[in-house]
Design an enzyme around this catalytic site. Structure first.
Site, mmCIF file in Angstrom:
data_model
loop_
_atom_site.group_PDB
_atom_site.id
_atom_site.type_symbol
_atom_site.label_atom_id
_atom_site.label_comp_id
_atom_site.label_asym_id
_atom_site.label_seq_id
_atom_site.Cartn_x
_atom_site.Cartn_y
_atom_site.Cartn_z
ATOM 1 N N PHE B 113 0.862 -1.178 0.000
ATOM 2 C CA PHE B 113 0.000 0.000 0.000
ATOM 3 C C PHE B 113 0.901 1.232 0.000
ATOM 4 O O PHE B 113 2.082 1.147 0.324
ATOM 5 C CB PHE B 113 -0.885 -0.010 1.262
ATOM 6 N N HIS B 235 -8.865 11.615 -1.103
ATOM 7 C CA HIS B 235 -8.412 10.365 -1.696
ATOM 8 C C HIS B 235 -8.203 10.578 -3.182
ATOM 9 O O HIS B 235 -9.066 11.140 -3.855
ATOM 10 C CB HIS B 235 -9.437 9.263 -1.454
ATOM 11 N N LEU B 245 -15.579 5.574 -3.819
ATOM 12 C CA LEU B 245 -14.155 5.299 -3.677
ATOM 13 C C LEU B 245 -13.692 4.124 -4.536
ATOM 14 O O LEU B 245 -14.329 3.082 -4.568
ATOM 15 C CB LEU B 245 -13.881 4.978 -2.203
ATOM 16 N N HIS B 346 -12.111 12.311 1.833
ATOM 17 C CA HIS B 346 -12.151 10.905 2.199
ATOM 18 C C HIS B 346 -12.071 10.664 3.699
ATOM 19 O O HIS B 346 -12.745 9.791 4.224
ATOM 20 C CB HIS B 346 -10.991 10.181 1.514
#
Lengths: 294, 612
Positions: B113, B235, B245, B346
């Site tokens: 990530f 985001h 999202l 976000h």
């Protein structure tokens, strides 16, 4: 009160009289409604002259046990300016925020994961947020989920649905866990794949509402609860004896054997869970275990 | 009146975890939530849970990544607690049956990530939050913990000791949405706010309609400060038309961002020469908007996220949910074309000022999850760090509220000896209630703070009943939806990814207008049955208070750190700004002060340039 019974009547209160004078002066609430209707008419005029020009005609079920004029169910018409990508949820939110703030429905995530906004749209159980207006015939008829008590407008009482979900002991029951610090239980990719679809359920109750059996037998566990049982019964991380216990729960009188494989639940499931197949598979498992069946 | 030892407000990941922990510690625990638990917005989290589970990884690396990602505004004891407790809590979820994605050997999968030095994001497809939420709700059902669902908490019941540090929280007042009854809930031990984020302060957000910052606003008005509210994460990959999202998991698996010219801009324009698409979220969001602003956006609005080269098999195995989202909400087939994406609000890194045990400066008042600021995320949250925060700090708050000894907290809360007052910034308008008429108690006036402890709860219930009557008896005025839309637009126009001093000032003026208009708000729906108009009118008031703190924080922090970018100050200023912004509500006015960040825990985190 169930919308199924009420639905065939076209309620008289559906259209307000053309002439505002004919409606008389009533409570401030009705005054406001009147103003809103006039506002609505203006909106329409504007939209028609607009280049985009398109409006969506919604016919929305209305009911409120304590408000005069809404105690008898009726349909209200709303004309909402169309935008590309507009969903049924977008349209009813627009109608609420611009025309009538008393228009009531559950909604939250807007992305088909919270499961709040299953409605009966043009005669089919669908999530409002996931249903494109452009895919629907107009007027778009929006009603609460059939076979559940209506609380108000598009809101139904979910308690019975939750009770059925809770009835299958919907929680992991493996007592023996691997030794050692931070040691996880092993699960094969295949087994994870097997339960994957069943774990996607968002508890929207569309399946339960579509099921004729559930409509006739209030104690029937229903497709969502049986799917929840499947999710655990097929998970290899739980021991065999727990699996047997789970099978006993679902093969009871109001369990899997009630299903007549009409596939209505599978057809309406917004998460594409093969509910009927899961019910069938539990029937086969129950037979294999020599459990009695009804 | 209802009575329990611990009352948890909100039933998302943090609330459920807190309730389970409090129950296990022996407290009579109840959850009060405006949504049924499975409707909570935790369910929309896609990516995963960061936890150092594997050889080659350890909590120190996780803590280091978190501190760096925070742009050195997280408090070290918080980041270290997160990193240390996340493995155990993640495995706990597995033991509760969570259907994690699996490796060939049957162990849970982890993936890379953004901003992580090790692929430690533990996931369940691209719907990790959904599974986490449902697994924890299952455990709540198993334990028979009482849930009051579709009860909207209107206010906290707190006494009005002059110093908020001497106040105590005794319970909440809530409204049964189905019946319209307003009732008191007495909490013998404590109230835990786990009410989620304030994303609805913006109009392009990945957050649910329910994310209205209720807990933030209630704690704020009761005297607990809000911390670092200016730090809002945008985001980089939300769908342009809805804000839905698209998980960072797409880039984690190898998804590529292209501009309208087909250039891989993260590298070609040097935004992140090492990490490219997997740079920290704030870096990618700014890069995308820069592309659009410089004329290289698609349709002058967005960029493309392409995952086609990953192949159908891998996409279906790990990112199937993304295909559904792109198709249902944008009409795009991610297997045959790139997906349009742009930055969307976000996550709020800031929140209610708490220590690592979840406690605010008000005795008996706790917060956990996105509504709280421990602070783990500082200036910017790393992808995959929100879910472990829910379970780690939800559990700690639950245990502490139930009476377990977790040791003395290292993080301070409230206005204490170490704080520094804000003195320099001139404000464009008077924020706060500013002496506005508070008829019917509908203004953000700190109502709910009463004078004596005896009968406190009863009086608080009466105050809310009077407020409801006032809102419903009023026959004309302004409807909340109008005010909310105006507020959201101002926040997205002026307090977005790129911020200017002038823009923020404009936002504060609009917020002030919203507050004035709110004086005249009324609820049109005359029914006591499922009156969502009433509930949303309450929520809109909360959004006004929360939006004001976001804008105030953004105005006073004249530096660029993490997600907070200022046109006039494009450098991080460690000399002056290694400190948290705190805003507390004092007699109807926001009071701004600062507390130094803690960069020393078990390890020391020396601020370095944050490049990816």
């Amino acid at each position: 009160m169930s919308t199924q019974q009420e639905q065939p009547q076209e309620p008289e209160s559906q259209e307000a009289p053309e002439d505002p004078e004919m409606r008389g002066t009533e409570s401030p609430q009705q005054e406001r409604l009147k103003e809103k209707e006039q506002g609505l008419a203006q909106e329409e005029a504007v939209d028609e002259s607009d280049v985009e020009g398109e409006t969506v005609h919604l016919k929305v079920f209305r009911y409120d046990p304590e408000v005069e004029g809404k105690q008898e169910p009726r349909f209200d018409d709303f004309y909402v300016p169309f935008e590309k990508g507009m969903t049924v949820l977008d349209a009813v939110m627009y109608a609420r925020d611009e025309f009538d703030s008393s228009l009531t429905f559950r909604h939250s995530c807007r992305q088909a994961v919270c499961g709040s906004d299953a409605f009966f749209v043009n005669g089919r159980q669908q999530l409002g947020c996931k249903t494109q207006i452009s895919d629907l015939k107009q007027p778009v008829r929006i009603e609460p989920l059939p076979h559940q008590e209506v609380v108000k407008d598009l809101v139904v009482d979910m308690d019975h649905f939750y009770d059925q979900m809770h009835a299958v002991e919907p929680y992991f029951q493996q007592e023996e866990l691997p030794d050692g610090d931070l040691e996880e239980q092993r699960q094969s990719r295949e087994n994870r794949e097997k339960v994957k679809m069943s774990t996607r359920c968002i508890w929207c109750a569309a399946c339960m509402s579509s099921c004729n059996i559930a409509a006739g037998d209030n104690e029937y566990l229903g497709p969502a609860a049986i799917n929840k049982a499947y999710r655990f019964a097929m998970d290899e991380r739980e021991d065999e004896e727990i699996k047997e216990h789970r099978l006993r729960i679902v093969e009871q009188e109001h369990g899997v054997w009630r299903c007549q494989t009409q596939f209505s639940c599978t057809e309406v499931c917004p998460k594409d869970i093969p509910l009927t197949e899961h019910i069938q598979e539990l029937k086969r498992e129950a037979v294999k275990k020599n459990l009695k069946f009804w | 009146m209802y009575e329990h030892d611990v009352i948890v407000v909100g039933a998302g990941g943090a609330g459920l975890r807190a309730a389970i922990a409090a129950h296990e510690a022996g407290a009579d625990t109840a959850i009060v939530s405006k949504l049924h638990p499975v409707r909570s917005h935790t369910g929309a989290a896609e990516g995963g849970i960061n936890a150092a589970l594997r050889e080659g990884d350890d909590w120190e690396l996780h803590a280091y990544d978190t501190m760096k990602g925070s742009d050195y505004l997280a408090d070290a004891p918080a980041a270290e607690t997160l990193a240390q407790d996340a493995p155990e809590e993640t495995i706990q979820l597995e033991h509760w049956g969570m259907p994690f994605s699996r490796e060939d050997d049957g162990r849970v999968s982890q993936r890379p990530f953004g901003g992580l030095s090790f692929p430690r994001t533990t996931y369940a497809g691209a719907e990790t939050g959904h599974h986490l939420l449902h697994v924890m709700y299952e455990q709540v059902v198993k334990r028979g913990i009482q849930v009051y669902d579709e009860w909207y908490v209107m206010n906290l019941v707190t006494d009005d000791a002059a110093d908020p540090n001497d106040r105590e929280c005794h319970g909440v007042v809530a409204y049964d949405v189905q019946s319209g009854n307003v009732e008191g809930f007495k909490a013998n031990n404590g109230v835990i706010l786990a009410t989620g984020g304030p994303g609805q302060a913006f109009d392009h957000t990945t957050n649910a309609v329910s994310c209205t910052g209720d807990g933030h606003a209630m704690a704020y008005r009761a005297g607990a400060p809000l911390e670092d509210m200016e730090f809002i994460q945008f985001h980089p990959t939300s769908l342009p038309s809805t804000g839905v999202l698209i998980s960072e998991g797409v880039r984690g698996e190898g998804g590529i961002l292209y501009n309208a010219k087909g250039e891989r801009f993260m590298f070609e324009y040097g935004y992140a020469n090492n990490s490219g698409e997997l740079a920290s979220r704030d870096v990618v969001a700014r890069a995308e908007l820069t592309e659009v602003n410089e004329g290289r956006g698609v349709n002058d609005e967005y960029v493309h996220l392409d995952m086609r080269h990953l192949g159908e098999e891998r996409i279906l195995d790990r990112l199937e949910n993304i295909l559904h989202l792109a198709e249902d909400f944008e009409g795009v087939d991610g297997l045959v074309e790139p997906m349009p994406v742009k930055p969307g609000q976000h996550y709020a890194m800031g929140g209610i000022d708490v220590d690592e045990n979840g406690q605010t400066c008000i005795s008996g008042l706790y917060a956990a999850g996105e509504s709280a600021c421990v602070s783990v995320h500082g200036g910017n949250r790393l992808g995959g760090n929100a879910l472990p925060e829910l379970i780690v700090f939800g559990k700690r708050a639950g245990r502490h509220a139930a009476g377990d000894d977790l040791g003395t907290a290292e993080i301070e809360t409230g206005y204490g000896p170490d704080v520094e007052d804000e003195t320099e910034t001139e404000l464009p308008v008077q924020p706060g209630s500013a002496g506005l008429d508070t008829a019917g108690g509908v203004a953000a006036d700190g109502s709910g703070v009463a004078t004596e402890t005896d009968g406190l709860l009863e009086r608080a219930v009466e105050a809310e009943r009077a407020r409801v009557d006032h809102l419903m008896d009023k026959d004309d005025g302004v409807q909340h939806a109008q005010i909310r839309a105006k507020l959201q637009k101002a926040m997205t126009d002026y307090v977005n990814v790129f911020r200017t001093d002038e823009g923020i000032r404009k936002a504060l003026r609009v917020i002030r207008e919203c507050r004035e208009e709110y004086q005249n708000v009324y609820v049109d729906d005359p029914s006591r049955t499922f009156n969502t108009d009433l509930q949303q009118t309450y929520e809109t008031r909360n959004l006004i208070d929360v939006a004001e703190t976001i804008a105030l924080g953004a105005l006073v922090r004249n530096e660029f750190r993490g997600a907070h970018w200022r046109q006039e100050n494009q450098e991080r200023d460690d000399e002056n700004w290694l400190k948290h912004t705190l805003i507390s509500w004092e007699d109807g006015e926001p009071n701004i002060f600062y507390r130094p960040v803690i960069l020393e825990g078990e390890k020391t985190y020396e601020p370095k340039e944050r490049s990816y």
